[in-house]
Design a protein around this motif. Structure first.
Motif, mmCIF file in Angstrom:
data_model
loop_
_atom_site.group_PDB
_atom_site.id
_atom_site.type_symbol
_atom_site.label_atom_id
_atom_site.label_comp_id
_atom_site.label_asym_id
_atom_site.label_seq_id
_atom_site.Cartn_x
_atom_site.Cartn_y
_atom_site.Cartn_z
ATOM 1 N N ALA A 153 -64.473 -6.544 60.115
ATOM 2 C CA ALA A 153 -63.116 -5.923 60.095
ATOM 3 C C ALA A 153 -62.189 -6.615 59.865
ATOM 4 C CB ALA A 153 -62.766 -4.879 61.229
ATOM 5 N N GLU A 154 -62.137 -8.136 60.586
ATOM 6 C CA GLU A 154 -60.934 -9.063 60.210
ATOM 7 C C GLU A 154 -60.822 -9.421 58.951
ATOM 8 O OE1 GLU A 154 -61.813 -11.735 63.435
ATOM 9 O OE2 GLU A 154 -60.776 -10.651 64.874
ATOM 10 N N ARG A 155 -62.213 -9.749 58.297
ATOM 11 C CA ARG A 155 -62.297 -10.309 57.004
ATOM 12 C C ARG A 155 -61.748 -9.218 56.187
ATOM 13 N NH1 ARG A 155 -67.145 -12.389 59.027
ATOM 14 N NH2 ARG A 155 -68.354 -10.602 58.046
ATOM 15 N N ALA A 156 -62.169 -8.112 56.389
ATOM 16 C CA ALA A 156 -61.842 -7.031 55.256
ATOM 17 C C ALA A 156 -60.196 -6.925 55.329
ATOM 18 C CB ALA A 156 -62.419 -5.696 55.513
ATOM 19 N N LEU A 157 -59.455 -6.913 56.391
ATOM 20 C CA LEU A 157 -58.352 -6.573 56.501
ATOM 21 C C LEU A 157 -57.598 -7.755 56.005
ATOM 22 C CD1 LEU A 157 -55.738 -5.272 57.344
ATOM 23 C CD2 LEU A 157 -55.854 -6.353 59.574
ATOM 24 N N ALA A 158 -58.136 -9.144 56.116
ATOM 25 C CA ALA A 158 -57.460 -10.331 55.599
ATOM 26 C C ALA A 158 -57.554 -10.449 53.859
ATOM 27 C CB ALA A 158 -58.078 -11.596 56.382
ATOM 28 N N THR A 159 -58.667 -9.973 53.499
ATOM 29 C CA THR A 159 -59.026 -9.917 52.205
ATOM 30 C C THR A 159 -58.192 -8.941 51.329
ATOM 31 O OG1 THR A 159 -61.239 -10.388 52.620
ATOM 32 C CG2 THR A 159 -60.628 -9.444 50.487
ATOM 33 N N ALA A 160 -57.887 -7.778 51.854
ATOM 34 C CA ALA A 160 -57.033 -6.869 51.517
ATOM 35 C C ALA A 160 -55.529 -7.199 51.479
ATOM 36 C CB ALA A 160 -57.242 -5.455 52.240
ATOM 37 N N GLN A 161 -55.337 -7.823 52.616
ATOM 38 C CA GLN A 161 -53.976 -8.368 52.776
ATOM 39 C C GLN A 161 -53.364 -9.515 51.579
ATOM 40 O OE1 GLN A 161 -51.413 -7.098 54.932
ATOM 41 N NE2 GLN A 161 -50.446 -7.962 53.478
ATOM 42 N N LYS A 221 -54.793 -2.593 38.937
ATOM 43 C CA LYS A 221 -54.089 -3.343 39.970
ATOM 44 C C LYS A 221 -52.832 -2.417 40.211
ATOM 45 C CE LYS A 221 -55.027 -7.878 38.415
ATOM 46 N NZ LYS A 221 -54.461 -9.220 37.716
ATOM 47 N N LEU A 222 -52.250 -1.711 39.485
ATOM 48 C CA LEU A 222 -50.797 -1.185 39.953
ATOM 49 C C LEU A 222 -51.192 -0.020 40.729
ATOM 50 C CD1 LEU A 222 -47.980 -0.973 39.591
ATOM 51 C CD2 LEU A 222 -48.426 0.540 37.783
ATOM 52 N N ALA A 223 -52.660 0.656 40.524
ATOM 53 C CA ALA A 223 -52.764 1.701 41.574
ATOM 54 C C ALA A 223 -53.113 1.168 42.935
ATOM 55 C CB ALA A 223 -54.044 2.421 41.004
ATOM 56 N N ALA A 224 -53.764 0.007 43.116
ATOM 57 C CA ALA A 224 -54.037 -0.699 44.004
ATOM 58 C C ALA A 224 -52.896 -1.002 44.907
ATOM 59 C CB ALA A 224 -55.056 -1.855 43.865
ATOM 60 N N LEU A 225 -51.910 -1.478 44.094
ATOM 61 C CA LEU A 225 -50.489 -1.670 44.853
ATOM 62 C C LEU A 225 -50.018 -0.573 45.420
ATOM 63 C CD1 LEU A 225 -48.227 -3.655 45.522
ATOM 64 C CD2 LEU A 225 -47.172 -2.986 43.083
ATOM 65 N N ASP A 226 -50.155 0.497 44.688
ATOM 66 C CA ASP A 226 -49.555 1.951 45.122
ATOM 67 C C ASP A 226 -50.350 2.317 46.385
ATOM 68 O OD1 ASP A 226 -47.659 1.687 43.265
ATOM 69 O OD2 ASP A 226 -48.634 2.867 41.706
ATOM 70 N N ALA A 227 -51.774 2.148 46.380
ATOM 71 C CA ALA A 227 -52.466 2.666 47.510
ATOM 72 C C ALA A 227 -52.447 1.709 48.562
ATOM 73 C CB ALA A 227 -53.862 3.080 46.965
ATOM 74 N N GLY A 228 -51.930 0.418 48.358
ATOM 75 C CA GLY A 228 -52.440 -0.707 49.436
ATOM 76 C C GLY A 228 -51.932 -0.521 50.833
ATOM 77 N N ALA A 229 -50.708 0.047 50.908
ATOM 78 C CA ALA A 229 -50.106 0.495 52.109
ATOM 79 C C ALA A 229 -51.205 1.416 53.069
ATOM 80 C CB ALA A 229 -48.737 1.067 52.126
ATOM 81 N N ALA A 230 -51.561 2.299 52.176
ATOM 82 C CA ALA A 230 -52.464 3.267 52.931
ATOM 83 C C ALA A 230 -53.839 2.656 53.397
ATOM 84 C CB ALA A 230 -52.763 4.511 52.091
ATOM 85 N N ASP A 231 -54.170 1.726 52.288
ATOM 86 C CA ASP A 231 -55.611 1.262 52.505
ATOM 87 C C ASP A 231 -55.292 0.080 54.044
ATOM 88 O OD1 ASP A 231 -56.835 2.667 50.436
ATOM 89 O OD2 ASP A 231 -56.325 0.573 49.212
ATOM 90 N N LEU A 232 -54.245 -0.646 53.964
ATOM 91 C CA LEU A 232 -53.919 -1.662 54.882
ATOM 92 C C LEU A 232 -53.973 -0.742 56.252
ATOM 93 C CD1 LEU A 232 -51.487 -4.111 53.659
ATOM 94 C CD2 LEU A 232 -53.913 -4.522 54.172
ATOM 95 N N ALA A 233 -53.350 0.182 56.215
ATOM 96 C CA ALA A 233 -53.316 1.015 57.673
ATOM 97 C C ALA A 233 -54.717 1.542 58.045
ATOM 98 C CB ALA A 233 -52.425 2.460 57.337
ATOM 99 N N THR A 234 -55.713 1.832 56.998
ATOM 100 C CA THR A 234 -56.795 2.317 57.445
ATOM 101 C C THR A 234 -57.624 1.014 58.035
ATOM 102 O OG1 THR A 234 -56.946 4.044 55.817
ATOM 103 C CG2 THR A 234 -58.841 3.062 56.570
ATOM 104 N N LEU A 235 -57.613 -0.194 57.226
ATOM 105 C CA LEU A 235 -58.289 -1.213 57.702
ATOM 106 C C LEU A 235 -57.568 -1.809 59.192
ATOM 107 C CD1 LEU A 235 -58.335 -3.135 54.337
ATOM 108 C CD2 LEU A 235 -60.452 -2.195 55.539
#
Length: 549
Positions: free
Chosen positions: A169-177, A329-343
């Motif tokens: 979980a730590e690696r997944a969050l760090a990678t996404a961040q 990439k733009l979609a990932a940016l727009d969805a990034g905050a939500a993904d980070l919250a989940t991770l």
């Protein structure tokens, strides 16, 4: 179990073959007879680091062979499998030490490294004594010993799995961040580039198609005038002249006695061909008709596509795919905050699970430590150390796959005295008894299939205490194998098998040998240990009493 040990040309041993047995095996002899050489030789074949010079003086090389019997579930089998070595019920270790210091080892007749020997030795032999830094005196192994004593395999497995999930979980969050930070750094570029791409909307193959249209329209301007003149010529004089000629000839054909039939047929065919040519020319002219602005529009779009391709350093036909990547990439940016919250939520859950597993493991260890402390204390009383305090200290350490506890066995030899590590607080005799008491308690839960060796662990004790030491060694040997080097007659009398180590001097050559003792020889050896150089009748009587139990 160690079944046989063969030593050739090691230190003061010329050639020696020993056949050990299950149960308690005792080795006795006078000081300096060579008992320690046996242990040095065994340690050598097991890959332990010991004396640098082992080869007997005058010999080209020294050699030690050890033969072990392996049960079907013996841990040594796993080591052999991992090393790609033959596995069977018999394990033969052989190691040679050249006079030049070079060492070569074989396991079941296969060459192997010293690392493999040492890995095997961990599953085959345990050495306990005053200078044992491999076993009970090594604090790095105390946590493992406590866990084995407590039977914490399931709790350890749960903690390891929780640690793995937490690390994942730590690696997944760090990678996404990291990925999100990288995308955010180019957010302005992405939004501009995506808008530019959506406005132009280039399609695969479009550049080639526009280029062809442009070349066709440019060529049409140059040929239209000549084709128009040709159409005028065809539609004007040529058609009328051929029609007039056909009518004039048809008017006189019946008077020409057939001479005009061929010309008339040719004219008729020519009229047909002329019509087809005229139609083809008109069709071509129709195809050359286009909006005057079409060429300008085609050129403008063609140049725009090529300019965009150069800007992004891709081929024109790859623009659509490139645009899709930018949109991703733009979609990932727009969805990034939500993904980070989940991770982050996943990591929080993983952290909580690990904390719960580690806390449960710590609680189990502390409970087991209390039981072990009580058990060791009970063993110390018969060893004349009833005032000593043994304590398993558990402190917080860095988190890891096996929890976050640091475990250390400590002792205080007198009430009120500060506790400390086994090897630093206890004296030689006290240390030996502490180690024996601890080993007795720990061995109730583990060590089946392991040969335990005690090197003068009874040093500094005698009388009833020595008898208590011997009885505990004998209990440890039940169902297994214990080798003990001893100077205590009480301990020697309790052995199931007895060898005497002797030193002999022949001229200028000193050698050491080991002699198996029968019942009569055992009585004499134990009497010697009781009386010294002069064996008296009283010493023999005492020896018989000890042997009788």
């Amino acid at each position: 179990m160690l079944r046989a040990l063969e030593i050739r040309d090691m230190l003061i041993i010329d050639r020696l073959e020993l056949a050990f047995q299950p149960g308690l095996n005792v080795l006795t002899g006078e000081t300096g007879a060579g008992k320690s050489i046996l242990l040095d030789s065994l340690g050598f074949v097991l890959g332990w680091r010991g004396r640098a010079e082992l080869v007997r003086a005058g010999a080209d090389q020294g050699e030690v062979t050890a033969v072990f019997d392996l049960s079907p579930d013996h841990m040594a089998r796993l080591v052999l499998e991992d090393a790609g070595l033959p596995v069977g019920s018999e394990l033969i270790l052989r190691r040679v030490n050249g006079s030049d210091g070079r060492k070569t080892a074989w396991v079941n007749d296969r060459r192997c490294s010293g690392e493999v020997l040492r890995a095997l030795s961990e599953t085959l032999v345990e050495l306990h004594g005053q200078h044992d830094d491999r076993g009970l005196l090594n604090p790095r192994g105390h946590r493992t010993l406590l866990d084995s004593y407590a039977g914490l395999e399931q709790a350890l497995d749960a903690t390891r799995k929780a640690w793995t999930r937490q690390a994942k979980a730590e690696r997944a969050l760090a990678t996404a961040q990291t990925a999100l930070d990288a995308v955010r750094a180019e957010e302005d570029f992405l939004r501009h580039a995506v808008a530019e791409m959506e406005t132009l909307d280039p399609q695969p193959g479009e550049e080639a198609q526009l280029d062809m249209q442009r070349r066709n329209m440019q060529g049409a301007e140059r040929i239209r005038e000549d084709i128009t003149r040709a159409r005028a010529a065809l539609a004007g004089g040529a058609e009328q002249a051929m029609g007039d000629a056909l009518r004039w000839l048809e008017g006189v054909a019946d008077r020409a006695e057939g001479a005009l039939e061929a010309p008339l047929a040719a004219l008729e065919r020519a009229m047909v061909e002329l019509g087809e040519a005229t139609a083809g020319v008109e069709s071509c002219l129709d195809g050359l008709n286009f909006d005057p602005h079409a060429l300008e529009n085609a050129e403008e779009r063609l140049f725009a596509i090529r300019a965009l391709a150069r800007k992004h350093q891709v081929a024109p036909d790859e623009l659509a795919e490139f645009a899709a990547g930018l949109q991703t990439k733009l979609a990932a940016l727009d969805a990034g905050a939500a993904d980070l919250a989940t991770l982050k939520a996943d990591l929080y859950t993983a952290n909580s699970d690990y904390a719960a597993a580690a806390d449960a493991l710590s609680a189990a260890r502390r409970a087991a430590a209390s039981r072990l402390d009580a058990a060791v204390t009970a063993e110390l009383a018969p060893l004349k150390m009833e005032r000593a305090v043994f304590q398993t200290a558990i402190t917080d350490g860095p988190a890891g796959p096996e929890g976050r506890d640091v475990v250390a066995f400590t002792v205080a030899t007198n009430p009120g005295a500060p506790a400390g590590p086994l090897g630093k607080i206890a004296s030689g005799g006290e240390l030996s008894r502490f180690l024996l008491a601890l080993k007795v308690c720990l061995s109730k839960e583990r060590n089946r299939g392991v040969t335990m060796i005690f090197d003068e662990i009874d040093r500094g004790v005698g009388g009833a205490t020595a008898d208590a030491v011997g009885r505990r060694l004998s209990a440890l040997a039940t169902g297994g194998q214990v080798l003990v080097v001893t100077h205590s007659p009480q301990v020697a009398a309790l052995g199931a098998h007895h060898w005497r180590v002797e030193k002999r001097v022949d001229g200028d050559v000193t050698t050491s040998t080991v002699v198996p003792l029968d019942s009569a020889a055992r009585e004499g050896e134990i009497a010697r240990m009781l009386a010294g150089d002069t064996v008296t009748a009283e010493a023999r009587a005492a020896a018989r009493a000890l042997l009788a139990g």
